[in-house]
Motif scaffolding. Structure first.
Motif, PDB file in Angstrom:
ATOM      1  N   VAL A 215       0.992  -0.879   0.576  1.00  0.00           N
ATOM      2  CA  VAL A 215      -0.466   0.202  -0.063  1.00  0.00           C
ATOM      3  C   VAL A 215       0.785   1.215   0.141  1.00  0.00           C
ATOM      4  CG1 VAL A 215      -2.029  -0.841   0.792  1.00  0.00           C
ATOM      5  CG2 VAL A 215       0.146  -0.105   2.238  1.00  0.00           C
ATOM      6  N   ARG A 216       2.147   0.704  -0.439  1.00  0.00           N
ATOM      7  CA  ARG A 216       3.193   2.175  -0.790  1.00  0.00           C
ATOM      8  C   ARG A 216       3.502   2.903   0.712  1.00  0.00           C
ATOM      9  NH1 ARG A 216       1.407   6.889  -3.379  1.00  0.00           N
ATOM     10  NH2 ARG A 216      -0.777   6.421  -2.622  1.00  0.00           N
ATOM     11  N   CYS A 217       3.154   1.977   2.027  1.00  0.00           N
ATOM     12  CA  CYS A 217       3.984   2.730   2.868  1.00  0.00           C
ATOM     13  C   CYS A 217       4.964   1.937   3.100  1.00  0.00           C
ATOM     14  CB  CYS A 217       2.679   2.538   4.478  1.00  0.00           C
ATOM     15  SG  CYS A 217       1.195   3.289   3.746  1.00  0.00           S
ATOM     16  N   GLY A 218       5.228   3.575   4.288  1.00  0.00           N
ATOM     17  CA  GLY A 218       6.883   2.193   4.962  1.00  0.00           C
ATOM     18  C   GLY A 218       6.698   2.328   6.789  1.00  0.00           C
ATOM     19  N   VAL A 219       7.142   1.655   7.090  1.00  0.00           N
ATOM     20  CA  VAL A 219       7.167   1.265   8.776  1.00  0.00           C
ATOM     21  C   VAL A 219       8.943   1.664   9.399  1.00  0.00           C
ATOM     22  CG1 VAL A 219       6.999  -0.429  10.247  1.00  0.00           C
ATOM     23  CG2 VAL A 219       5.465  -0.253   7.664  1.00  0.00           C
ATOM     24  N   CYS A 220       8.412   2.242  10.409  1.00  0.00           N
ATOM     25  CA  CYS A 220       9.267   1.627  11.717  1.00  0.00           C
ATOM     26  C   CYS A 220       9.304   1.445  12.360  1.00  0.00           C
ATOM     27  CB  CYS A 220      10.079   3.634  12.172  1.00  0.00           C
ATOM     28  SG  CYS A 220      11.848   3.554  12.511  1.00  0.00           S
ATOM     29  N   ALA A 221       9.590   0.476  13.114  1.00  0.00           N
ATOM     30  CA  ALA A 221       9.508  -0.565  14.440  1.00  0.00           C
ATOM     31  C   ALA A 221      10.541   0.443  15.733  1.00  0.00           C
ATOM     32  CB  ALA A 221      10.164  -1.898  14.603  1.00  0.00           C
ATOM     33  N   ILE A 222       9.316   0.656  16.874  1.00  0.00           N
ATOM     34  CA  ILE A 222      10.001   0.674  17.762  1.00  0.00           C
ATOM     35  C   ILE A 222      10.057   0.530  19.305  1.00  0.00           C
ATOM     36  CG2 ILE A 222       9.706   3.077  19.777  1.00  0.00           C
ATOM     37  CD1 ILE A 222       8.083   4.198  17.260  1.00  0.00           C
ATOM     38  N   ALA A 223      11.071  -0.501  19.951  1.00  0.00           N
ATOM     39  CA  ALA A 223      11.011  -1.185  21.048  1.00  0.00           C
ATOM     40  C   ALA A 223      11.495   0.105  22.263  1.00  0.00           C
ATOM     41  CB  ALA A 223      12.619  -1.870  21.240  1.00  0.00           C
ATOM     42  N   ALA A 224      11.819   0.932  21.813  1.00  0.00           N
ATOM     43  CA  ALA A 224      12.167   2.288  23.112  1.00  0.00           C
ATOM     44  C   ALA A 224      11.484   3.011  23.333  1.00  0.00           C
ATOM     45  CB  ALA A 224      13.703   3.437  22.606  1.00  0.00           C
ATOM     46  N   ARG A 240      -0.922  -7.552  33.725  1.00  0.00           N
ATOM     47  CA  ARG A 240      -1.799  -8.602  33.014  1.00  0.00           C
ATOM     48  C   ARG A 240      -2.606  -8.336  31.719  1.00  0.00           C
ATOM     49  NH1 ARG A 240      -4.901 -11.904  36.810  1.00  0.00           N
ATOM     50  NH2 ARG A 240      -6.146 -12.197  34.360  1.00  0.00           N
ATOM     51  N   GLN A 241      -1.651  -6.583  31.354  1.00  0.00           N
ATOM     52  CA  GLN A 241      -2.124  -6.170  30.022  1.00  0.00           C
ATOM     53  C   GLN A 241      -0.102  -5.183  29.814  1.00  0.00           C
ATOM     54  OE1 GLN A 241      -5.362  -4.463  28.643  1.00  0.00           O
ATOM     55  NE2 GLN A 241      -4.558  -4.395  26.731  1.00  0.00           N
ATOM     56  N   PHE A 242       0.272  -5.325  29.176  1.00  0.00           N
ATOM     57  CA  PHE A 242       1.486  -3.661  28.914  1.00  0.00           C
ATOM     58  C   PHE A 242       1.369  -4.099  27.431  1.00  0.00           C
ATOM     59  CE2 PHE A 242       3.403  -8.849  29.733  1.00  0.00           C
ATOM     60  CZ  PHE A 242       3.935  -8.779  29.038  1.00  0.00           C
ATOM     61  N   LEU A 243       2.355  -2.976  27.216  1.00  0.00           N
ATOM     62  CA  LEU A 243       3.006  -2.361  25.463  1.00  0.00           C
ATOM     63  C   LEU A 243       4.137  -3.202  25.416  1.00  0.00           C
ATOM     64  CD1 LEU A 243       2.024  -0.520  23.731  1.00  0.00           C
ATOM     65  CD2 LEU A 243       3.794   0.690  24.416  1.00  0.00           C
ATOM     66  N   ILE A 244       4.023  -3.697  24.730  1.00  0.00           N
ATOM     67  CA  ILE A 244       5.428  -4.751  24.229  1.00  0.00           C
ATOM     68  C   ILE A 244       5.749  -4.365  22.739  1.00  0.00           C
ATOM     69  CG2 ILE A 244       3.938  -6.750  22.886  1.00  0.00           C
ATOM     70  CD1 ILE A 244       5.565  -8.364  23.927  1.00  0.00           C
ATOM     71  N   TYR A 245       5.106  -3.957  21.663  1.00  0.00           N
ATOM     72  CA  TYR A 245       6.036  -2.982  20.694  1.00  0.00           C
ATOM     73  C   TYR A 245       5.460  -1.894  19.970  1.00  0.00           C
ATOM     74  CZ  TYR A 245       9.540  -5.036  17.256  1.00  0.00           C
ATOM     75  OH  TYR A 245      10.795  -4.923  16.449  1.00  0.00           O
ATOM     76  N   VAL A 246       5.552  -1.139  19.406  1.00  0.00           N
ATOM     77  CA  VAL A 246       5.446  -0.348  18.565  1.00  0.00           C
ATOM     78  C   VAL A 246       5.888   0.017  17.008  1.00  0.00           C
ATOM     79  CG1 VAL A 246       4.964   2.088  18.754  1.00  0.00           C
ATOM     80  CG2 VAL A 246       5.105   1.358  20.671  1.00  0.00           C
ATOM     81  N   ALA A 247       5.124   0.393  16.265  1.00  0.00           N
ATOM     82  CA  ALA A 247       5.833   0.488  14.797  1.00  0.00           C
ATOM     83  C   ALA A 247       4.779   1.981  14.503  1.00  0.00           C
ATOM     84  CB  ALA A 247       5.389  -0.490  14.146  1.00  0.00           C
ATOM     85  N   THR A 248       5.617   2.461  13.314  1.00  0.00           N
ATOM     86  CA  THR A 248       5.183   4.050  12.731  1.00  0.00           C
ATOM     87  C   THR A 248       4.597   3.779  11.760  1.00  0.00           C
ATOM     88  OG1 THR A 248       7.369   4.258  12.176  1.00  0.00           O
ATOM     89  CG2 THR A 248       6.150   5.477  14.165  1.00  0.00           C
ATOM     90  N   VAL A 249       3.234   3.763  10.751  1.00  0.00           N
ATOM     91  CA  VAL A 249       3.830   3.590   9.333  1.00  0.00           C
ATOM     92  C   VAL A 249       3.077   5.142   8.522  1.00  0.00           C
ATOM     93  CG1 VAL A 249       2.214   2.513   7.926  1.00  0.00           C
ATOM     94  CG2 VAL A 249       2.492   1.442   9.941  1.00  0.00           C
ATOM     95  N   GLY A 250       3.325   5.186   7.391  1.00  0.00           N
ATOM     96  CA  GLY A 250       2.977   6.261   6.552  1.00  0.00           C
ATOM     97  C   GLY A 250       3.595   5.816   5.089  1.00  0.00           C
ATOM     98  N   LYS A 251       2.367   7.084   4.169  1.00  0.00           N
ATOM     99  CA  LYS A 251       2.126   6.800   3.032  1.00  0.00           C
ATOM    100  C   LYS A 251       4.238   7.346   2.123  1.00  0.00           C
ATOM    101  CE  LYS A 251      -1.096   5.616   1.214  1.00  0.00           C
ATOM    102  NZ  LYS A 251      -1.436   4.233   0.260  1.00  0.00           N
ATOM    103  N   MET A 252       4.860   6.402   1.486  1.00  0.00           N
ATOM    104  CA  MET A 252       6.123   7.116   0.911  1.00  0.00           C
ATOM    105  C   MET A 252       6.404   8.297   0.839  1.00  0.00           C
ATOM    106  SD  MET A 252       7.807   4.228   2.217  1.00  0.00           S
ATOM    107  CE  MET A 252       8.823   3.972   1.075  1.00  0.00           C
ATOM    108  N   PRO A 253       6.805   8.826   0.783  1.00  0.00           N
ATOM    109  CA  PRO A 253       7.243  10.460   0.610  1.00  0.00           C
ATOM    110  C   PRO A 253       8.298   9.815  -0.839  1.00  0.00           C
ATOM    111  CG  PRO A 253       9.742   9.749   1.884  1.00  0.00           C
ATOM    112  CD  PRO A 253       8.446   8.165   2.068  1.00  0.00           C
TER     113      PRO A 253
END
Length: 253
Positions: A215-224, A240-253
């Motif tokens: 879908v012409r998108c870029g991704v960047c995974a975030i663990a920090a 009982r529930q916690f954040l484990i991983y994050v990622a940004t997504v957007g259209k390629m420039p």
């Protein structure tokens, strides 16, 4: 004379690995005959819920798998173009889509998970998606819908601050925030299940990278990120529930 263990290998990480080895675990809840936990965190049906296009109705240009793998890279700069609801539905389906729920005890999804336990919930911070107001949403994987969590206009800045002020969060169209519900995994595997949840997070994010190329998108995974701050922001307890991983997504420039 034996080589001493480096100080860097004497901490909590090493203790975690030793404490989750086979042979060190008591019987799991499954072994003890206890019922399996719910497949999805309950939600308040009074909140706004947005139906997503059915996966079979979403038309995505074909992408060569080898090209997608060989060209994969983390992208932190994005165009101002919004994503469509169909594109969001496609990315959610590729990362946590439920193909079959079996007897209310496990699900078969589009990503692998140890023992088909699928311990994750997917939250989306939406900045730019057509026909969807900005805010925080949760993917209801069993129903393939989005449930509104917060329309706080300052939440984007709070998420960026919680992720140690990484500025591409502010530039992205969507941020995926995956949380783990450890009961789902430890019910079968005990404490060793914590290892499997972190492995599963890699499977999910890699699917996002590959699907985004269609879908012409870029991704960047975030663990920090600041664990406690982000868990508070999402309204979860960090146990009982916690954040484990994050990622940004957007259209390629």
């Amino acid at each position: 004379m034996s080589n001493p263990i480096p100080r860097s290998l004497r901490g909590a990480g090493r203790e975690f690995m030793r404490g989750t080895e086979y042979g060190t675990q008591p019987p799991s809840d499954q072994m003890l005959g206890r019922p399996s936990p719910p497949l999805e965190v309950p939600y308040t049906k009074a909140k706004t819920v947005i139906p997503l296009p059915a996966p079979g109705d979403i038309v995505i240009p074909a992408v060569d798998l080898r090209d997608a793998i060989e060209q994969r890279e983390s992208i932190r700069n994005y165009a101002a173009e919004p994503l469509t609801l169909a594109e969001i539905g496609f990315l959610l389906w590729c990362t946590q889509g439920v193909r079959q729920a079996v007897d209310g005890t496990f699900t078969l999804r589009t990503v692998p998970s140890a023992g088909a336990r699928h311990a994750f919930e997917t939250y989306l911070l939406i900045n730019r998606v057509e026909d969807v107001p900005p805010g925080l949403y949760r993917y209801l994987a069993l129903e393939h819908r989005l449930a509104e969590e917060s329309r706080d206009p300052g939440i984007k800045q709070r998420v960026a601050a919680g992720c140690l002020n990484q500025q591409h969060i502010l530039r992205s169209a969507v941020i995926f925030l995956w949380t783990a519900v450890p009961d789902r995994m430890t019910w079968r595997y005990g404490e060793r299940g914590y290892r499997y949840m972190h492995l599963d997070a890699g499977h999910v994010c890699q699917n996002l990278y590959l699907a985004a190329s269609g879908v012409r998108c870029g991704v960047c995974a975030i663990a920090a990120f600041d664990d406690a701050a982000m868990n508070r922001l999402l309204g979860i307890d960090g146990e009982r529930q916690f954040l484990i991983y994050v990622a940004t997504v957007g259209k390629m420039p």
